[in-house]
Design an enzyme around this catalytic site. Structure first.
Site, PDB file in Angstrom:
ATOM      1  NE  ARG A 108       0.553  10.121  10.590  1.00  0.00           N
ATOM      2  CZ  ARG A 108       0.175   9.025   9.944  1.00  0.00           C
ATOM      3  NH1 ARG A 108      -0.915   8.407  10.273  1.00  0.00           N
ATOM      4  NH2 ARG A 108       0.909   8.555   8.965  1.00  0.00           N
ATOM      5  CE  LYS A 151      -1.751   1.621   4.057  1.00  0.00           C
ATOM      6  NZ  LYS A 151      -1.424   3.048   4.256  1.00  0.00           N
ATOM      7  CG  ASN A 152       2.451   2.717   3.549  1.00  0.00           C
ATOM      8  OD1 ASN A 152       1.274   2.985   3.352  1.00  0.00           O
ATOM      9  ND2 ASN A 152       2.977   2.603   4.767  1.00  0.00           N
ATOM     10  CG  ASP A 185       3.120   1.323   9.546  1.00  0.00           C
ATOM     11  OD1 ASP A 185       2.726   2.146  10.387  1.00  0.00           O
ATOM     12  OD2 ASP A 185       3.228   1.591   8.335  1.00  0.00           O
ATOM     13  CB  VAL A 215       7.592   6.492  14.636  1.00  0.00           C
ATOM     14  CG1 VAL A 215       7.262   7.237  13.353  1.00  0.00           C
ATOM     15  CG2 VAL A 215       8.860   5.662  14.462  1.00  0.00           C
ATOM     16  NE  ARG A 255      -1.314  11.766   8.451  1.00  0.00           N
ATOM     17  CZ  ARG A 255      -1.018  13.042   8.639  1.00  0.00           C
ATOM     18  NH1 ARG A 255      -1.892  13.851   9.146  1.00  0.00           N
ATOM     19  NH2 ARG A 255       0.182  13.489   8.333  1.00  0.00           N
ATOM     20  CB  CYS A 279      -4.866  10.647  12.173  1.00  0.00           C
ATOM     21  SG  CYS A 279      -3.251   9.974  12.417  1.00  0.00           S
ATOM     22  NE  ARG A 284      -6.848   4.244   5.819  1.00  0.00           N
ATOM     23  CZ  ARG A 284      -5.892   4.750   6.596  1.00  0.00           C
ATOM     24  NH1 ARG A 284      -6.094   4.928   7.860  1.00  0.00           N
ATOM     25  NH2 ARG A 284      -4.749   5.107   6.073  1.00  0.00           N
TER      26      ARG A 284
HETATM   27  C1  UD1 Z   1       4.346   6.852   6.632  1.00  0.00           C
HETATM   28  C2  UD1 Z   1       3.506   5.627   6.377  1.00  0.00           C
HETATM   29  C3  UD1 Z   1       2.936   5.104   7.684  1.00  0.00           C
HETATM   30  C4  UD1 Z   1       4.060   4.866   8.703  1.00  0.00           C
HETATM   31  C5  UD1 Z   1       4.953   6.103   8.832  1.00  0.00           C
HETATM   32  C6  UD1 Z   1       6.178   5.847   9.683  1.00  0.00           C
HETATM   33  C7  UD1 Z   1       2.671   6.011   4.142  1.00  0.00           C
HETATM   34  C8  UD1 Z   1       1.495   6.332   3.275  1.00  0.00           C
HETATM   35  N1  UD1 Z   1       2.437   5.991   5.465  1.00  0.00           N
HETATM   36  O1  UD1 Z   1       3.493   7.858   7.176  1.00  0.00           O
HETATM   37  O2  UD1 Z   1       2.257   3.876   7.416  1.00  0.00           O
HETATM   38  O3  UD1 Z   1       3.511   4.582   9.964  1.00  0.00           O
HETATM   39  O4  UD1 Z   1       5.404   6.538   7.537  1.00  0.00           O
HETATM   40  O5  UD1 Z   1       6.899   4.786   9.189  1.00  0.00           O
HETATM   41  O6  UD1 Z   1       3.745   5.748   3.659  1.00  0.00           O
HETATM   42  N2  UD1 Z   1       6.560  14.658  10.938  1.00  0.00           N
HETATM   43  C9  UD1 Z   1       6.714  16.000  11.231  1.00  0.00           C
HETATM   44  N3  UD1 Z   1       6.612  16.897  10.211  1.00  0.00           N
HETATM   45  C10 UD1 Z   1       6.381  16.533   8.922  1.00  0.00           C
HETATM   46  C11 UD1 Z   1       6.244  15.162   8.631  1.00  0.00           C
HETATM   47  C12 UD1 Z   1       6.346  14.242   9.665  1.00  0.00           C
HETATM   48  O7  UD1 Z   1       6.909  16.363  12.390  1.00  0.00           O
HETATM   49  O8  UD1 Z   1       6.296  17.407   8.049  1.00  0.00           O
HETATM   50  C13 UD1 Z   1       6.676  13.643  12.030  1.00  0.00           C
HETATM   51  C14 UD1 Z   1       5.386  12.855  12.266  1.00  0.00           C
HETATM   52  O9  UD1 Z   1       4.476  13.543  13.102  1.00  0.00           O
HETATM   53  C15 UD1 Z   1       5.901  11.578  12.874  1.00  0.00           C
HETATM   54  C16 UD1 Z   1       7.258  11.388  12.177  1.00  0.00           C
HETATM   55  O10 UD1 Z   1       7.596  12.651  11.607  1.00  0.00           O
HETATM   56  O11 UD1 Z   1       6.123  11.730  14.259  1.00  0.00           O
HETATM   57  C17 UD1 Z   1       7.272  10.351  11.082  1.00  0.00           C
HETATM   58  O12 UD1 Z   1       6.151  10.526  10.251  1.00  0.00           O
HETATM   59  P1  UD1 Z   1       6.189  10.239   8.700  1.00  0.00           P
HETATM   60  O13 UD1 Z   1       7.343   9.386   8.339  1.00  0.00           O
HETATM   61  O14 UD1 Z   1       6.035  11.529   7.965  1.00  0.00           O
HETATM   62  O15 UD1 Z   1       4.839   9.407   8.509  1.00  0.00           O
HETATM   63  P2  UD1 Z   1       3.981   9.380   7.198  1.00  0.00           P
HETATM   64  O16 UD1 Z   1       4.851   9.630   6.024  1.00  0.00           O
HETATM   65  O17 UD1 Z   1       2.748  10.197   7.376  1.00  0.00           O
END
Ligand code: UD1
Length: 418
Positions: A122, A22-23, A306, A328, A93, A117, A398
């Site tokens: 996030r 999915k990701n 995950d 995370v 998201r 969420c 999902r």
């Molecule tokens: C992706 C995955 C999700 C997985 C996560 C961590 C997809 C579609 N989803 O989510 O399944 O659980 O990686 O492996 O690929 N953060 C900030 N600022 C930002 C972006 C992120 O502070 O601009 C923080 C987030 O709040 C979190 C951390 O960084 O604490 C990691 O999040 P991130 O890797 O961005 O998660 P996603 O990409 O949303």
């Protein structure tokens, strides 16, 4: 609302095929916005999030042809709308992944902020910061990101936090920027590599994906491609944990053992016998009870967040005490109170769960709160005494393709009720 009814107690045995990730499929579908000729994407999983992404891109004018095997042809030559509305972004998201491609190819985007969420705040500040550094003019107003740019330019981006979709959005944007972009402290997840491989097959010049520094040399245009999505390592890990918890023997096929070393190590530590081939993994628990394991989640290649809920579920019935630290996301313990209702002995101290394994869990009606938490509850249901009813399973749909069919194939007693 659909529910899953699970009668616990059957050891899982048999073979199943793992679906596409999915990701990886989500950013790859978003990346088709960058190409001016059609792309053909295969091994796309049949999931609600994929349907959401296809409808989002469809609203923008991307034309899709989907065959019965879910091979997707996406044609972005007539894109006319550059919006991702709140109604869609709030359900998924990952819709934020259209932001980079829209600005890079069309010079404009109006994308809803995802907001929080169940698992935490996030934010997407790093996506916005990176795009600004590449020359985009971005306003954040009334819950929307409005971005404009003539042509993005290359920049050196040093990410404060490792972000998966942030790295992907910026990498996609940089493919069409003028000059060279360096993403430092980039996410190293296999899905980032898969996206980079797909973009390179469209004509992009990306090096270093899978390392902490990604170098992208912008090109004038990208063209359509034929690309097959990599296997889902989280789905793979979930079924292996199910086998370990039930004392069973399961072979997962069409997967890649190289993608989940950290998870396999923990399952070995729990007492499983694991054999692996090029595209399969077999886990044999020989009827034994798993031993509790300590887990510390972190970005790849460390243990994935995950898979945290699934290992929490395993520890609840393991012998010994397992300490599970989530680094995370700040609030990824929603499954714990539900597991406690099934008789699990868990104490939460900050971002650490201390789990004292019990001999058995008791079935209870439980509520899914997010995608992976739901998987943890289904696993708990497989070993609980009695009938567990998992409500709100739209979360599970999902991210898990036909979960009840795959588990039934392995001998579980599970059915969907409406
Ligand atoms: C992706 C995955 C999700 C997985 C996560 C961590 C997809 C579609 N989803 O989510 O399944 O659980 O990686 O492996 O690929 N953060 C900030 N600022 C930002 C972006 C992120 O502070 O601009 C923080 C987030 O709040 C979190 C951390 O960084 O604490 C990691 O999040 P991130 O890797 O961005 O998660 P996603 O990409 O949303």
């Amino acid at each position: 609302m659909d529910k899953l009814l699970i009668t616990g107690g059957n050891p899982l045995n048999g073979e199943i095929r793992i679906s596409g990730a999915k990701n990886a499929a989500l950013p790859i579908l978003a990346a088709t916005l960058l190409a001016d000729t059609p792309s053909y994407i295969s091994n796309v999983p049949h999931l609600r999030d994929i349907t959401t992404m296809v409808s989002l891109l469809g609203r923008m004018g991307v034309e899709f042809i989907v065959d019965e095997k879910l091979n997707i042809e996406a044609n972005s030559s007539n894109v006319h709308t550059f919006n991702a509305p709140y109604e869609m972004v709030k359900t998924m998201r990952a819709s934020i992944l259209v932001l980079g491609p829209l600005i890079a190819r069309f010079g404009k985007a109006h994308v809803s902020l995802p907001g929080g969420c169940a698992i935490g705040a996030r934010p997407v500040n790093l996506h916005i910061q990176g795009l600004r550094a590449m020359g985009a003019d971005i306003q954040v107003e009334e819950g929307y990101i409005t971005a404009q740019a003539k042509r993005l330019h290359g920049a050196t981006l040093c990410m404060d936090i490792v972000t998966v979709t942030g790295t992907e959005n910026l990498m996609m944007a940089a493919t069409l920027a003028e000059g060279v972009t360096l993403i430092e402290n980039a996410a190293r997840e296999p899905e980032v590599i898969d996206l980079a491989n797909c973009l390179n097959s469209m004509g992009a010049h990306i090096e270093g994906a899978g390392t902490g520094t990604i170098r992208i040399e912008g090109v004038e245009k990208l063209s359509g491609t034929h690309y097959s999505v990599l296997p889902d390592r989280i789905e793979t890990g979930t079924y292996l944990v199910a086998a370990a918890m039930t004392g069973g023997k399961v072979k997962v096929k069409k997967t890649d053992a190289g993608l989940l070393d950290a998870v396999l190590l923990k399952l070995l530590e729990a007492g499983a016998t694991i054999t692996r081939g090029d595209d399969w993994i077999e886990l044999d628990m020989q009827g034994r009870r798993p031993r509790a394991v300590d887990i510390h989640t972190s970005p790849y290649p460390a243990f994935p967040t995950d898979m945290q809920a699934q290992l929490t579920a395993m520890n609840t019935i393991a012998s010994g005490v397992g300490m599970l630290t989530e680094t995370v996301f700040e609030n990824r313990f929603m499954h714990i109170s539900e597991l406690q209702r099934m008789g699990a002995n868990i104490r939460l101290e900050g971002n650490t769960a201390i789990i004292n394994g019990v001999e058995s869990l008791q079935a209870a009606p439980v509520m899914a709160t997010d995608l992976r938490a739901s998987a943890g509850l289904v696993l708990a249901g497989l070993v609980a005494n009695g009938e567990t009813l998992v409500d709100r399973i739209y979360h599970i749909d999902r991210g898990y393709e036909r979960i009840e069919e795959k588990l039934t194939q392995l001998g579980a007693q599970i059915c969907r009720s409406h």
